[in-house]
Design an enzyme around this catalytic site. Structure first.
Site, PDB file in Angstrom:
ATOM      1  N   TYR A 158       0.850  -1.203   0.000  1.00  0.00           N
ATOM      2  CA  TYR A 158       0.000   0.000   0.000  1.00  0.00           C
ATOM      3  C   TYR A 158       0.881   1.246   0.000  1.00  0.00           C
ATOM      4  O   TYR A 158       0.697   2.166  -0.808  1.00  0.00           O
ATOM      5  CB  TYR A 158      -0.912  -0.009   1.224  1.00  0.00           C
ATOM      6  N   LYS A 162       1.567   4.462  -2.821  1.00  0.00           N
ATOM      7  CA  LYS A 162       1.429   5.882  -2.500  1.00  0.00           C
ATOM      8  C   LYS A 162       2.738   6.627  -2.757  1.00  0.00           C
ATOM      9  O   LYS A 162       2.730   7.784  -3.204  1.00  0.00           O
ATOM     10  CB  LYS A 162       0.977   6.052  -1.050  1.00  0.00           C
TER      11      LYS A 162
END
Length: 269
Positions: A158, A162
């Protein structure tokens, strides 16, 4: 003389704005903020019914949209331009699947990359094409994350997506500046949304160890970047400074991860 920055807005209904993942949470808050600042908002989401409900609430339009489909991005841009010339595209759709990399299923790993990273890629390409065809520039914005600034054990993939969109925003801003197109990203700390509650417990506890923001705060900060030359902003700023330091010397943070998870778990009670 003290100069106060005027809040970004456009003449009422003179420009359209696309918000992906706009049915709820941060996306819905961004859609409301844009509508309040004069945009004709096209709320998009894979949940068509929820997108329609949110759009009705703010007097906008809605459309079903899967951000992993490159062709669909161009169709959404065309739909927005039927409402008014495209003024802003906000790539907000994302998934927050957490857990160590080796514990993710193949489908979960693929979704993180295709939605969190390729979603903004396809959306940016479609929006840039529309801005260039119209002339006059426009604004691209991405909902990134504080996790993109340093190591986040338990959220490794994750956080990597980002970090990737932050790199994308920084380089893309230089690539399209001559066209009058401005690129922005906002990096919020944890946000109190339903997405947070779906995270794997250890990852959720780590997120909760920091500052838990409201979707409305994130929306105000992101929309406030539009019309400016600022590429990205971390909310709150001091947390961004801490994460930058941890990226330079990750050892102490990694050793402290169990303590931070315990703090976050206590906050959840």
């Amino acid at each position: 003389m003290i100069r106060r920055r005027v809040a970004h807005s456009v003449p009422p209904r003179s420009r359209s704005a696309v918000v992906t993942g706009g049915a709820r949470g941060i996306g819905a808050a961004i859609a409301r903020e844009l509508a309040g600042r004069g945009y004709r908002v096209l709320v998009t989401d894979v949940d068509e019914a929820a997108a329609k409900a949110t759009a009705a609430e703010l007097g906008g339009e809605s459309a079903a949209y899967d951000v992993t489909d490159p062709a669909a991005a161009h169709a959404i841009a065309a739909r927005a331009r039927e409402l008014a010339p495209l003024g802003a595209w906000v790539s907000n759709a994302g998934v927050g699947t957490g857990g160590p990399l080796t514990e993710l299923t193949d489908a979960e790993a693929r979704a993180l990359v295709e939605i969190n990273l390729l979603g903004p890629v396809w959306g940016s390409r479609a929006a840039i094409a529309a801005f260039r065809e119209q002339g006059g520039g426009g604004d691209l914005a991405i909902t990134a994350s504080l996790s993109g600034l340093g190591p986040v054990p338990g959220l490794s993939l994750y956080a990597a997506t980002k970090a990737a969109v932050l790199s994308l925003a920084s380089a893309l801003s230089a690539e399209v500046r001559a066209d009058g197109i401005r690129v922005h990203a906002v990096n919020p700390d944890g946000v109190a949304t339903a997405l947070l509650e779906t995270m794997e417990p250890r990852a959720r506890a780590l997120v909760r160890s920091g500052v838990l923001l409201t979707p409305e705060r994130v929306a105000t900060e992101l929309v406030g970047l539009l019309g400016t030359g600022r590429v990205y902003k971390t909310v709150p700023g001091w947390r961004g400074a801490m994460m930058r330091l941890s990226a330079l010397a990750p050892g102490p943070l990694l050793r402290a991860a169990p303590i931070l998870q315990a703090i976050g778990a206590r906050k959840s009670r």
